[in-house]
Design a protein around this motif. Sequence first.
Motif, PDB file in Angstrom:
ATOM      1  N   LEU A 126     -40.310 -39.339 -10.352  1.00  0.00           N
ATOM      2  CA  LEU A 126     -40.320 -40.557 -10.553  1.00  0.00           C
ATOM      3  C   LEU A 126     -38.923 -41.248 -11.027  1.00  0.00           C
ATOM      4  O   LEU A 126     -38.266 -40.411 -11.741  1.00  0.00           O
ATOM      5  N   VAL A 127     -38.441 -42.402 -10.584  1.00  0.00           N
ATOM      6  CA  VAL A 127     -37.324 -42.842 -11.341  1.00  0.00           C
ATOM      7  C   VAL A 127     -37.769 -44.296 -11.903  1.00  0.00           C
ATOM      8  O   VAL A 127     -38.294 -45.169 -11.325  1.00  0.00           O
ATOM      9  N   VAL A 128     -37.141 -44.187 -12.999  1.00  0.00           N
ATOM     10  CA  VAL A 128     -37.381 -45.385 -13.893  1.00  0.00           C
ATOM     11  C   VAL A 128     -36.058 -46.045 -14.055  1.00  0.00           C
ATOM     12  O   VAL A 128     -35.256 -45.462 -14.486  1.00  0.00           O
ATOM     13  N   LEU A 129     -35.744 -47.203 -13.426  1.00  0.00           N
ATOM     14  CA  LEU A 129     -34.537 -47.721 -13.019  1.00  0.00           C
ATOM     15  C   LEU A 129     -34.348 -49.233 -13.649  1.00  0.00           C
ATOM     16  O   LEU A 129     -35.104 -50.187 -13.274  1.00  0.00           O
ATOM     17  N   ASP A 130     -33.472 -49.191 -14.762  1.00  0.00           N
ATOM     18  CA  ASP A 130     -33.094 -50.391 -15.233  1.00  0.00           C
ATOM     19  C   ASP A 130     -32.173 -51.191 -14.253  1.00  0.00           C
ATOM     20  O   ASP A 130     -31.149 -50.549 -13.693  1.00  0.00           O
ATOM     21  N   LEU A 131     -32.210 -52.472 -14.149  1.00  0.00           N
ATOM     22  CA  LEU A 131     -31.341 -53.001 -13.047  1.00  0.00           C
ATOM     23  C   LEU A 131     -29.996 -53.617 -13.427  1.00  0.00           C
ATOM     24  O   LEU A 131     -29.151 -53.603 -12.832  1.00  0.00           O
ATOM     25  N   LEU A 172     -28.719 -49.070  -6.379  1.00  0.00           N
ATOM     26  CA  LEU A 172     -29.149 -47.820  -6.630  1.00  0.00           C
ATOM     27  C   LEU A 172     -30.398 -47.609  -6.010  1.00  0.00           C
ATOM     28  O   LEU A 172     -30.738 -46.665  -5.326  1.00  0.00           O
ATOM     29  N   CYS A 173     -31.339 -48.806  -6.066  1.00  0.00           N
ATOM     30  CA  CYS A 173     -32.515 -48.404  -5.515  1.00  0.00           C
ATOM     31  C   CYS A 173     -32.646 -48.519  -4.094  1.00  0.00           C
ATOM     32  O   CYS A 173     -33.288 -47.382  -3.544  1.00  0.00           O
ATOM     33  N   ARG A 174     -31.911 -49.125  -3.346  1.00  0.00           N
ATOM     34  CA  ARG A 174     -31.739 -49.101  -1.872  1.00  0.00           C
ATOM     35  C   ARG A 174     -30.957 -47.854  -1.387  1.00  0.00           C
ATOM     36  O   ARG A 174     -31.774 -47.023  -0.508  1.00  0.00           O
ATOM     37  N   GLN A 175     -29.895 -47.236  -2.281  1.00  0.00           N
ATOM     38  CA  GLN A 175     -29.506 -45.909  -2.074  1.00  0.00           C
ATOM     39  C   GLN A 175     -30.619 -44.729  -1.806  1.00  0.00           C
ATOM     40  O   GLN A 175     -30.699 -43.938  -1.229  1.00  0.00           O
ATOM     41  N   MET A 176     -31.342 -44.765  -3.036  1.00  0.00           N
ATOM     42  CA  MET A 176     -32.080 -43.705  -3.579  1.00  0.00           C
ATOM     43  C   MET A 176     -33.417 -43.851  -2.263  1.00  0.00           C
ATOM     44  O   MET A 176     -33.737 -42.663  -2.041  1.00  0.00           O
ATOM     45  N   ARG A 177     -33.977 -45.011  -2.130  1.00  0.00           N
ATOM     46  CA  ARG A 177     -34.787 -45.172  -1.095  1.00  0.00           C
ATOM     47  C   ARG A 177     -34.615 -44.631   0.280  1.00  0.00           C
ATOM     48  O   ARG A 177     -35.358 -44.189   0.956  1.00  0.00           O
ATOM     49  N   LYS A 178     -33.181 -44.894   0.567  1.00  0.00           N
ATOM     50  CA  LYS A 178     -32.633 -44.625   1.784  1.00  0.00           C
ATOM     51  C   LYS A 178     -32.642 -43.127   1.932  1.00  0.00           C
ATOM     52  O   LYS A 178     -32.810 -42.391   2.957  1.00  0.00           O
ATOM     53  N   GLU A 179     -32.205 -42.163   0.852  1.00  0.00           N
ATOM     54  CA  GLU A 179     -32.168 -40.802   0.882  1.00  0.00           C
ATOM     55  C   GLU A 179     -33.503 -40.254   0.533  1.00  0.00           C
ATOM     56  O   GLU A 179     -33.663 -38.978   0.934  1.00  0.00           O
ATOM     57  N   GLU A 227     -36.148 -62.967 -11.810  1.00  0.00           N
ATOM     58  CA  GLU A 227     -37.200 -63.317 -10.665  1.00  0.00           C
ATOM     59  C   GLU A 227     -36.700 -62.718  -9.319  1.00  0.00           C
ATOM     60  O   GLU A 227     -37.209 -61.921  -8.760  1.00  0.00           O
ATOM     61  N   GLN A 228     -35.662 -63.347  -9.031  1.00  0.00           N
ATOM     62  CA  GLN A 228     -34.848 -63.180  -7.837  1.00  0.00           C
ATOM     63  C   GLN A 228     -34.608 -61.519  -7.609  1.00  0.00           C
ATOM     64  O   GLN A 228     -34.776 -60.862  -6.541  1.00  0.00           O
ATOM     65  N   ASP A 229     -34.304 -60.970  -8.828  1.00  0.00           N
ATOM     66  CA  ASP A 229     -33.816 -59.572  -8.735  1.00  0.00           C
ATOM     67  C   ASP A 229     -35.153 -58.613  -8.460  1.00  0.00           C
ATOM     68  O   ASP A 229     -35.186 -57.760  -7.642  1.00  0.00           O
ATOM     69  N   ARG A 230     -36.134 -59.082  -9.220  1.00  0.00           N
ATOM     70  CA  ARG A 230     -37.494 -58.513  -9.102  1.00  0.00           C
ATOM     71  C   ARG A 230     -38.096 -58.443  -7.593  1.00  0.00           C
ATOM     72  O   ARG A 230     -38.424 -57.409  -7.070  1.00  0.00           O
ATOM     73  N   ILE A 231     -37.910 -59.558  -7.018  1.00  0.00           N
ATOM     74  CA  ILE A 231     -38.402 -59.823  -5.677  1.00  0.00           C
ATOM     75  C   ILE A 231     -37.419 -58.979  -4.537  1.00  0.00           C
ATOM     76  O   ILE A 231     -37.990 -58.170  -3.855  1.00  0.00           O
ATOM     77  N   LYS A 232     -36.438 -59.106  -5.010  1.00  0.00           N
ATOM     78  CA  LYS A 232     -35.327 -58.102  -4.001  1.00  0.00           C
ATOM     79  C   LYS A 232     -35.600 -56.637  -4.144  1.00  0.00           C
ATOM     80  O   LYS A 232     -35.448 -56.027  -3.299  1.00  0.00           O
ATOM     81  N   GLY A 233     -35.817 -56.262  -5.465  1.00  0.00           N
ATOM     82  CA  GLY A 233     -36.111 -54.955  -5.861  1.00  0.00           C
ATOM     83  C   GLY A 233     -37.146 -54.526  -5.050  1.00  0.00           C
ATOM     84  O   GLY A 233     -37.159 -53.250  -4.715  1.00  0.00           O
ATOM     85  N   LEU A 234     -38.281 -55.028  -5.056  1.00  0.00           N
ATOM     86  CA  LEU A 234     -39.523 -54.657  -4.390  1.00  0.00           C
ATOM     87  C   LEU A 234     -39.216 -54.613  -2.896  1.00  0.00           C
ATOM     88  O   LEU A 234     -39.774 -53.557  -2.452  1.00  0.00           O
ATOM     89  N   GLU A 285     -36.435 -53.815  -1.882  1.00  0.00           N
ATOM     90  CA  GLU A 285     -35.473 -52.766  -1.517  1.00  0.00           C
ATOM     91  C   GLU A 285     -36.316 -51.334  -1.849  1.00  0.00           C
ATOM     92  O   GLU A 285     -35.655 -50.373  -1.984  1.00  0.00           O
ATOM     93  N   GLY A 286     -37.266 -51.435  -1.914  1.00  0.00           N
ATOM     94  CA  GLY A 286     -38.420 -50.237  -2.049  1.00  0.00           C
ATOM     95  C   GLY A 286     -38.885 -49.584  -3.331  1.00  0.00           C
ATOM     96  O   GLY A 286     -39.147 -48.624  -3.600  1.00  0.00           O
ATOM     97  N   ALA A 287     -38.625 -50.606  -4.396  1.00  0.00           N
ATOM     98  CA  ALA A 287     -39.363 -50.234  -5.820  1.00  0.00           C
ATOM     99  C   ALA A 287     -40.646 -50.464  -5.483  1.00  0.00           C
ATOM    100  O   ALA A 287     -41.287 -51.036  -4.802  1.00  0.00           O
TER     101      ALA A 287
END
Length: 236
Positions: free
Chosen positions: A50-55, A65-72, A87-94, A96-98
């Motif tokens: 598991l990765v716990v990732l602060d934005l 980071l999330c995008r890159q980790m998810r890609k790999e 809010e926007q980051d949260r939506i984007k993060g989800l 991007e694969g969080a």
Amino acid sequence: MKQPHILLVEDETHIAQGLIFNLEMEGFLITHAETGAAAMEAFHRQSYDLVVLDLMLPDSHGIDLCRQMRKESSQLPILMLTALGEEQDRIKGLKEGADDYLTKPFNLDEFLLRVHGILRRSAWYQPTFNKEEIYLFNNNRIDLRNLEAVTTHGNICLTELEGRMLRTLFANEGETLTRAELLKSVWGMSADTETRTLDNFIVRLRKYFEADPAKPKHFLTVRGRGYRFIREPEQG
Ligand code: CA
């Protein structure tokens, strides 16, 4: 059992220290990174559960980071930590694969619950669980594998936690399950936490599957102890 290994990416020292302390108490192995660069280096060094990732990080944005980790690593669970107002980051993060997110400041119990939930969920989808699981009672048809139910109140998509709870109750049909047992088995939590959550789940299950949710015949309260599932109640 293998000790789950968590990569914690968090630059705020006091938050990181609290999380590390508590995660280690729960039996997890923690690798801590304070910057995006350190996180990616740790990420490439070995594999994690598991990765716990602060934005908001000093040198990079968690989304990247999330995008890159998810890609790999398409299977690796990622739990994002966001601040209020992101809010926007949260939506984007989800996007991007969080897999899940928590908004700071968060409650520690809630954090641990999410961590356990994500880890169980990822184990959940291992191929060994890949069998058909259909359950019928009281004119309800519940498909635990696909988390779908056809009920007299309509069709329902179940959440993973609801599915897990039903599976636990079905597997112990007719027996009283204590709150502690249910919390442990469904949430992976110890007994003294989040008991209201458990009650709310039972209320939901009754609403879905009982003919009269106010007079349950299947999801019974056992006063002072816990709950019991009865598949075929006695008539009358
Ligand atoms: Ca930060």
